[in-house]
Write a protein that holds these residues in place. Structure first.
Motif, PDB file in Angstrom:
ATOM      1  N   LYS A   1      74.469 -30.836   4.872  1.00  0.00           N
ATOM      2  CA  LYS A   1      74.402 -29.771   5.862  1.00  0.00           C
ATOM      3  C   LYS A   1      75.775 -29.697   6.494  1.00  0.00           C
ATOM      4  CE  LYS A   1      69.531 -30.379   6.742  1.00  0.00           C
ATOM      5  NZ  LYS A   1      68.483 -30.478   7.745  1.00  0.00           N
TER       6      LYS A   1
ATOM      7  N   LEU B   1      83.048 -19.063   1.469  1.00  0.00           N
ATOM      8  CA  LEU B   1      81.734 -19.648   1.192  1.00  0.00           C
ATOM      9  C   LEU B   1      81.753 -20.347  -0.155  1.00  0.00           C
ATOM     10  CD1 LEU B   1      78.737 -20.137   1.767  1.00  0.00           C
ATOM     11  CD2 LEU B   1      78.281 -17.869   0.794  1.00  0.00           C
TER      12      LEU B   1
ATOM     13  N   TYR C   1      85.848 -27.011   7.884  1.00  0.00           N
ATOM     14  CA  TYR C   1      84.466 -27.419   7.663  1.00  0.00           C
ATOM     15  C   TYR C   1      84.172 -28.774   8.292  1.00  0.00           C
ATOM     16  CZ  TYR C   1      86.168 -30.427   3.863  1.00  0.00           C
ATOM     17  OH  TYR C   1      86.806 -31.396   3.128  1.00  0.00           O
TER      18      TYR C   1
ATOM     19  N   PRO D   1      66.673 -19.064   8.888  1.00  0.00           N
ATOM     20  CA  PRO D   1      67.801 -19.078   7.947  1.00  0.00           C
ATOM     21  C   PRO D   1      67.523 -18.254   6.692  1.00  0.00           C
ATOM     22  CG  PRO D   1      67.339 -21.286   8.736  1.00  0.00           C
ATOM     23  CD  PRO D   1      66.213 -20.409   9.220  1.00  0.00           C
TER      24      PRO D   1
ATOM     25  N   TYR E   1      79.351 -20.323   9.202  1.00  0.00           N
ATOM     26  CA  TYR E   1      78.159 -20.587   8.397  1.00  0.00           C
ATOM     27  C   TYR E   1      77.595 -21.933   8.824  1.00  0.00           C
ATOM     28  CZ  TYR E   1      78.344 -17.104   4.609  1.00  0.00           C
ATOM     29  OH  TYR E   1      78.292 -15.956   3.867  1.00  0.00           O
ATOM     30  N   ASN E   2      76.330 -21.966   9.160  1.00  0.00           N
ATOM     31  CA  ASN E   2      75.608 -23.227   9.291  1.00  0.00           C
ATOM     32  C   ASN E   2      74.787 -23.282   8.012  1.00  0.00           C
ATOM     33  OD1 ASN E   2      74.136 -25.460   9.935  1.00  0.00           O
ATOM     34  ND2 ASN E   2      73.627 -24.779  11.994  1.00  0.00           N
ATOM     35  N   ILE E   3      75.177 -24.142   7.098  1.00  0.00           N
ATOM     36  CA  ILE E   3      74.663 -24.084   5.733  1.00  0.00           C
ATOM     37  C   ILE E   3      74.080 -25.417   5.284  1.00  0.00           C
ATOM     38  CG2 ILE E   3      76.971 -24.542   4.817  1.00  0.00           C
ATOM     39  CD1 ILE E   3      76.246 -22.739   2.423  1.00  0.00           C
ATOM     40  N   SER E   4      73.014 -25.327   4.509  1.00  0.00           N
ATOM     41  CA  SER E   4      72.421 -26.490   3.839  1.00  0.00           C
ATOM     42  C   SER E   4      72.470 -26.226   2.344  1.00  0.00           C
ATOM     43  CB  SER E   4      70.954 -26.672   4.247  1.00  0.00           C
ATOM     44  OG  SER E   4      70.847 -26.892   5.615  1.00  0.00           O
TER      45      SER E   4
ATOM     46  N   ILE F   1      70.912 -22.358  -1.460  1.00  0.00           N
ATOM     47  CA  ILE F   1      71.445 -22.618  -0.122  1.00  0.00           C
ATOM     48  C   ILE F   1      70.540 -21.979   0.924  1.00  0.00           C
ATOM     49  CG2 ILE F   1      73.848 -22.859  -0.832  1.00  0.00           C
ATOM     50  CD1 ILE F   1      74.331 -19.949  -0.005  1.00  0.00           C
ATOM     51  N   SER F   2      70.623 -22.510   2.109  1.00  0.00           N
ATOM     52  CA  SER F   2      69.938 -21.958   3.264  1.00  0.00           C
ATOM     53  C   SER F   2      70.995 -21.876   4.360  1.00  0.00           C
ATOM     54  CB  SER F   2      68.783 -22.868   3.671  1.00  0.00           C
ATOM     55  OG  SER F   2      68.073 -22.316   4.746  1.00  0.00           O
ATOM     56  N   TYR F   3      71.117 -20.707   5.010  1.00  0.00           N
ATOM     57  CA  TYR F   3      72.214 -20.564   5.961  1.00  0.00           C
ATOM     58  C   TYR F   3      71.911 -19.551   7.057  1.00  0.00           C
ATOM     59  CZ  TYR F   3      73.249 -16.255   3.418  1.00  0.00           C
ATOM     60  OH  TYR F   3      73.157 -15.010   2.845  1.00  0.00           O
ATOM     61  N   SER F   4      72.707 -19.651   8.094  1.00  0.00           N
ATOM     62  CA  SER F   4      72.779 -18.611   9.108  1.00  0.00           C
ATOM     63  C   SER F   4      74.260 -18.346   9.342  1.00  0.00           C
ATOM     64  CB  SER F   4      72.083 -19.028  10.406  1.00  0.00           C
ATOM     65  OG  SER F   4      72.695 -20.157  10.953  1.00  0.00           O
TER      66      SER F   4
END
Length: 173
Positions: free
Chosen positions: A134, A122, A69, A106, A162-165, A88-91
């Motif tokens: 992020k 995750l 990470y 996302p 994962y590109n995650i916020s 969470i918000s992710y792609s």
């Protein structure tokens, strides 16, 4: 005529009793082989993941489980803890850049952290984050969807990115 005689020989051969050959099965040898192959696969996955970060010149950390990470934006909020509700918000993409979920927009989701209802990589990654963080989480197959993939967009034995916020952390009700 040759086809007919071949067919007769084939049927005759199938009707003859066959001697069964039993191979000795050493369970510890089989177990050792399986472990060796798994370690080779994990080492190969790790090599690809480290190369991914190095090509981008991004710093990274790795956990003992195999999650990699990089928290590229530090938030100032509460730390996610097991049992807390997290928004969470992710792609998700593959290491080669192929988009799997949330490419242009996302995905927004609320989960209970650390409850084992998401892929383990995750869950582990979320518990390393605080509200407003992020991050890039790179999750090898053994912590993601394993040998089978997700039967939709993630292929078998895929390392996923994962590109995650972490948008919000709150206590469960």
């Amino acid at each position: 005529m040759h086809r007919l005689s071949f067919f007769v020989l084939l049927i005759a051969g199938c009707s003859q009793p066959h001697e069964q050959v039993q191979l000795p099965m050493d369970a510890s040898a089989v177990n050792h082989r399986i472990q060796r192959v798994n370690m080779e696969l994990i080492n190969e996955d790790n090599h690809h993941i480290v190369s991914y970060f190095e090509r981008r010149n991004w710093p990274y950390k790795a956990t003992g489980s195999g999650l990699y990470y990089y928290i590229y934006h530090q938030g100032g909020g509460k730390m996610a803890v097991s049992g807390s509700d997290v928004a969470i918000s992710y792609s998700i993409s593959l290491l080669d850049g192929t988009s799997c979920y949330g490419g242009d927009k996302p995905v927004d989701k609320t989960i209970v952290a650390g409850m084992g209802k998401e892929v383990s990589g995750l869950e582990e990654g979320i518990l390393l984050m605080r509200e407003g963080d992020k991050a890039i989480l790179i999750i090898p197959p053994h912590l993601a969807h394993g040998l089978l993939g997700d039967d939709e967009r993630i292929p078998a034995r895929s390392t996923i990115v994962y590109n995650i916020s972490l948008v919000k952390v709150s206590q469960t009700k």
